[in-house]
Motif scaffolding. Sequence first.
Motif, mmCIF file in Angstrom:
data_model
loop_
_atom_site.group_PDB
_atom_site.id
_atom_site.type_symbol
_atom_site.label_atom_id
_atom_site.label_comp_id
_atom_site.label_asym_id
_atom_site.label_seq_id
_atom_site.Cartn_x
_atom_site.Cartn_y
_atom_site.Cartn_z
ATOM 1 N N PHE A 76 9.340 1.684 -14.630
ATOM 2 C CA PHE A 76 9.307 3.139 -14.481
ATOM 3 C C PHE A 76 8.764 3.559 -13.113
ATOM 4 O O PHE A 76 8.065 2.797 -12.442
ATOM 5 C CB PHE A 76 8.410 3.763 -15.559
ATOM 6 N N GLN A 77 9.048 4.826 -12.792
ATOM 7 C CA GLN A 77 8.523 5.388 -11.547
ATOM 8 C C GLN A 77 6.987 5.406 -11.550
ATOM 9 O O GLN A 77 6.359 5.074 -10.552
ATOM 10 C CB GLN A 77 9.057 6.813 -11.359
ATOM 11 N N HIS A 135 -7.511 -7.787 -12.847
ATOM 12 C CA HIS A 135 -7.803 -6.416 -12.428
ATOM 13 C C HIS A 135 -7.170 -5.410 -13.376
ATOM 14 O O HIS A 135 -6.120 -5.650 -13.948
ATOM 15 C CB HIS A 135 -7.281 -6.174 -11.006
ATOM 16 N N ARG A 136 -7.842 -4.276 -13.497
ATOM 17 C CA ARG A 136 -7.257 -3.159 -14.230
ATOM 18 C C ARG A 136 -6.263 -2.449 -13.317
ATOM 19 O O ARG A 136 -6.435 -2.462 -12.098
ATOM 20 C CB ARG A 136 -8.351 -2.145 -14.622
ATOM 21 N N PRO A 137 -5.246 -1.787 -13.897
ATOM 22 C CA PRO A 137 -4.259 -1.066 -13.086
ATOM 23 C C PRO A 137 -4.914 -0.113 -12.075
ATOM 24 O O PRO A 137 -4.451 -0.016 -10.936
ATOM 25 C CB PRO A 137 -3.457 -0.284 -14.132
ATOM 26 N N SER A 138 -5.998 0.553 -12.489
ATOM 27 C CA SER A 138 -6.633 1.533 -11.592
ATOM 28 C C SER A 138 -7.210 0.867 -10.340
ATOM 29 O O SER A 138 -7.499 1.539 -9.353
ATOM 30 C CB SER A 138 -7.735 2.268 -12.340
ATOM 31 N N GLU A 139 -7.375 -0.448 -10.393
ATOM 32 C CA GLU A 139 -7.923 -1.166 -9.233
ATOM 33 C C GLU A 139 -6.820 -1.700 -8.309
ATOM 34 O O GLU A 139 -7.110 -2.394 -7.348
ATOM 35 C CB GLU A 139 -8.786 -2.344 -9.705
ATOM 36 N N LEU A 140 -5.565 -1.377 -8.653
ATOM 37 C CA LEU A 140 -4.447 -1.916 -7.882
ATOM 38 C C LEU A 140 -3.700 -0.792 -7.155
ATOM 39 O O LEU A 140 -3.683 0.352 -7.612
ATOM 40 C CB LEU A 140 -3.477 -2.646 -8.820
ATOM 41 N N SER A 141 -3.061 -1.141 -6.034
ATOM 42 C CA SER A 141 -2.243 -0.164 -5.304
ATOM 43 C C SER A 141 -0.940 0.071 -6.058
ATOM 44 O O SER A 141 -0.598 -0.675 -6.988
ATOM 45 C CB SER A 141 -1.933 -0.700 -3.911
ATOM 46 N N GLY A 142 -0.205 1.118 -5.653
ATOM 47 C CA GLY A 142 1.056 1.434 -6.313
ATOM 48 C C GLY A 142 2.032 0.272 -6.290
ATOM 49 O O GLY A 142 2.632 -0.078 -7.317
ATOM 50 N N GLY A 143 2.172 -0.356 -5.120
ATOM 51 C CA GLY A 143 3.091 -1.480 -4.996
ATOM 52 C C GLY A 143 2.688 -2.631 -5.897
ATOM 53 O O GLY A 143 3.537 -3.271 -6.536
ATOM 54 N N GLU A 144 1.367 -2.859 -5.968
ATOM 55 C CA GLU A 144 0.868 -3.955 -6.820
ATOM 56 C C GLU A 144 1.124 -3.653 -8.291
ATOM 57 O O GLU A 144 1.549 -4.528 -9.059
ATOM 58 C CB GLU A 144 -0.628 -4.172 -6.564
ATOM 59 N N THR A 168 11.005 2.901 -6.977
ATOM 60 C CA THR A 168 10.390 3.003 -5.652
ATOM 61 C C THR A 168 9.948 4.431 -5.360
ATOM 62 O O THR A 168 9.449 4.726 -4.288
ATOM 63 C CB THR A 168 11.386 2.559 -4.570
ATOM 64 N N GLY A 169 10.133 5.318 -6.349
ATOM 65 C CA GLY A 169 9.868 6.746 -6.145
ATOM 66 C C GLY A 169 8.434 7.069 -5.749
ATOM 67 O O GLY A 169 8.187 8.023 -5.031
ATOM 68 N N ASN A 170 7.503 6.264 -6.232
ATOM 69 C CA ASN A 170 6.093 6.529 -5.935
ATOM 70 C C ASN A 170 5.539 5.573 -4.873
ATOM 71 O O ASN A 170 4.322 5.450 -4.732
ATOM 72 C CB ASN A 170 5.247 6.402 -7.202
ATOM 73 N N LEU A 171 6.437 4.892 -4.173
ATOM 74 C CA LEU A 171 5.974 3.893 -3.204
ATOM 75 C C LEU A 171 6.409 4.280 -1.790
ATOM 76 O O LEU A 171 7.403 5.001 -1.599
ATOM 77 C CB LEU A 171 6.552 2.524 -3.554
ATOM 78 N N ASP A 172 5.668 3.796 -0.787
ATOM 79 C CA ASP A 172 6.122 4.027 0.590
ATOM 80 C C ASP A 172 7.381 3.193 0.829
ATOM 81 O O ASP A 172 7.679 2.257 0.076
ATOM 82 C CB ASP A 172 4.999 3.663 1.571
ATOM 83 N N LYS A 203 8.324 0.916 2.892
ATOM 84 C CA LYS A 203 8.218 -0.523 3.112
ATOM 85 C C LYS A 203 8.031 -1.254 1.777
ATOM 86 O O LYS A 203 8.756 -2.226 1.488
ATOM 87 C CB LYS A 203 7.033 -0.813 4.049
ATOM 88 N N THR A 204 7.096 -0.758 0.982
ATOM 89 C CA THR A 204 6.862 -1.364 -0.336
ATOM 90 C C THR A 204 8.104 -1.215 -1.201
ATOM 91 O O THR A 204 8.495 -2.136 -1.921
ATOM 92 C CB THR A 204 5.660 -0.695 -1.036
ATOM 93 N N GLY A 205 8.716 -0.025 -1.084
ATOM 94 C CA GLY A 205 9.941 0.233 -1.843
ATOM 95 C C GLY A 205 11.022 -0.779 -1.512
ATOM 96 O O GLY A 205 11.673 -1.319 -2.417
ATOM 97 N N ALA A 206 11.193 -1.067 -0.238
ATOM 98 C CA ALA A 206 12.207 -2.026 0.195
ATOM 99 C C ALA A 206 11.919 -3.406 -0.373
ATOM 100 O O ALA A 206 12.825 -4.145 -0.788
ATOM 101 C CB ALA A 206 12.251 -2.073 1.723
ATOM 102 N N MET A 207 10.625 -3.730 -0.420
ATOM 103 C CA MET A 207 10.230 -5.027 -0.956
ATOM 104 C C MET A 207 10.600 -5.135 -2.437
ATOM 105 O O MET A 207 11.150 -6.152 -2.892
ATOM 106 C CB MET A 207 8.714 -5.177 -0.789
#
Lengths: 405, 229
Positions: free
Chosen positions: B95-96, B143-152, B175-179, B181-185
């Motif tokens: 999901f987004q 890690h809990r989700p809150s401790e991770l970046s959007g891409g992670e 990729t809607g919520n990602l920058d 570069k991360t989206g491309a990955m």
Amino acid sequence: MIRDYLRISFFNFKNRKLRAFLTVVGILIGMTAIISLISLGQGMKDAINSEFESVGIDRIIISAGGASFGPMGSSLAVKQLTEDDLDVVKKSKGVEKAEGILFKTAKIEFNGKVVYAQVGGTPTDADSRKEIENVGLFKVEDGRQFKESDKYAAILGYSVAHDMFKKDLKTGEKILINDAEFKIVGLQRKVGSIIHDNLVRIPLSTAREIFNEKTEVSSIFARTNPGFVPSDVAENIKSDLRKHRNVKEGEEDFSVQTSQQLISSLNTILTLVQVVITGIAAISLFVGGVGIMNTMYTAVTERRKDIGIMKSIGAKNSHILILFLIESGMIGIVGGALGIILGFGISFLVQLIAEAYGIVTLKASFSLFLIGGALIFSFLMGTISGVTPAIQASKLQPVEALRKK
Amino acid sequence: MAKKGAIIELRDVWKTYQMGATTVQALRGISLQIFEDEFVAVQGPSGSGKSTSVNMIGCLDLPTKGSIFLDGKDISKLSESELAQIRGRRIGFVFQQFNLIPTLSAIENVMLPMTFQGVPFEKRRERAENLLKLVDMDDRANHRPSELSGGEQQRIAIARALVNDPEVVLADEPTGNLDSKTGAMIMDFLKKLNKEGKTIVMVTHDNNLARKAERVIFLKDGEIVKHLS
Ligand SMILES: Nc1ncnc2c1ncn2[C@@H]1O[C@H](COP(=O)(O)OP(=O)(O)O)[C@@H](O)[C@H]1O
Ligand SMILES: [Mg+2]
């Protein structure tokens, strides 16, 4: 599987400690009441039974005034019982034996220290002595019972001998009762009854002298003939005393109670207390159940999105249902466990207090069976309270649940 | 192109939502087929019915009118628990908003779909660890989700989507919520998955990303307006 559910549920529980605790309070109070009730209830029954086993069930106690529980009721306003009344009782149909005892509060002095205690003047003729000595409550552990020739002799209750004065009193020592010197001839064993452990016994004739009471008896203790039913004998005594004291039925200025009646009135009080505590427990558990239900509805609302997520990755309705049921069951079990700890704590405290007051027979019972039962009960209690919220959660449409509100 | 039979087919699917007094026509007669091993992009303006379509494909939502066929069989005959089984075994959702369970750790999130399939703990743990390695998140397992970046978080979500080895991965604006570069990955990763045999349906606003798909479906007002392959 259950372990996984527990992990998912318990996480949620851990994250909402304060609310979970508030939710738990109702169950906690309810379980506390139930546990202390059950663990003390048996002890109370044992205490009452053992008290009366030592008195015997064939006893009848007659005292002046309205119905009262013990031999203490000798207030000034009522028309006292006398030796004449005792003679009437002795002649009543079905009465095997009867003794009158004169109870007075008196000044007791030893080594310059003064205390006030109940003094009981008991008859010392051979027949009466035998009757009294047969009662477990008057057994002597040190020294002896009265002899017919005793005049200024005293037998001390356990607390009088061991607790009231700085040092333990011994046979052969002298005490002053209302300034008259008495020799201690016997020490009663500890019986666990406040009245009997705090009593000083002296011969009745001596009591009449030092208290200047010519004919009064505070209580009459009768024993029924084995061929008669104690309650019938009590009725006979009542009717004879009414005639003798010239009072109408229903207006008696004396009371006649069989020891069975005493037991049953004590049991009535005990039952009443149990009913009240059970009521409190039931109300608390109900309130606790409603509280859990409310918390679970809140949890369902808060975890809407989680429910949607779980459904999107393959959770069936039944998985969601079980998840929430286990969670509410966990709340119940935590409340129950705290209640069990608190309940046993209270029981233990009551036992300590009872021991401090000499009611040694009041033992709290601790059983694993009770603990296990209580835990299962509180888990079920929580689970049942969570049924409707859990059903609501399980029926959420995944797409609806996933949408942000 | 794909000549094999469709895994999933939407046949004249309508979806009406009741919002108080107003009814929203989210889908108006959508018909489409998803074939094995293909990479389909779904495009269209916001509110055009992309998510609703994808949810239908994933058996997460049922049509108001029309039918959905899975392997040629009408799913309207299936029970709630059978649909849940299909979602759990054959479909992987991404999901987004990542949609991880916030109270569970990364690895627990990845293990969760297997829990609902009754996979034993040791096996789940092992498989989740492998998938975390695959998305290069093994060092963040606890890690809990809150401790991770959007891409992670999205990588964890992809690991979770793959954990039961589904045939189809449905990615709704992953990729809607990602920058970019991360989206491309993430996009490259989905592409790689497709090469390895997974069927991918991806909703995206990004034309550059959509261009990498074999087929693009354009939606507008709940209808398919264009179909490029
Ligand atoms: N559960 C729902 N209840 C009410 N309206 C909905 C619901 N889901 C979607 N809609 C409406 O249906 C239309 C299509 O939604 P959606 O498929 O999410 O569009 P997209 O993903 O293309 O932005 C929108 O107008 C949306 O507001
Ligand atoms: Mg959308």
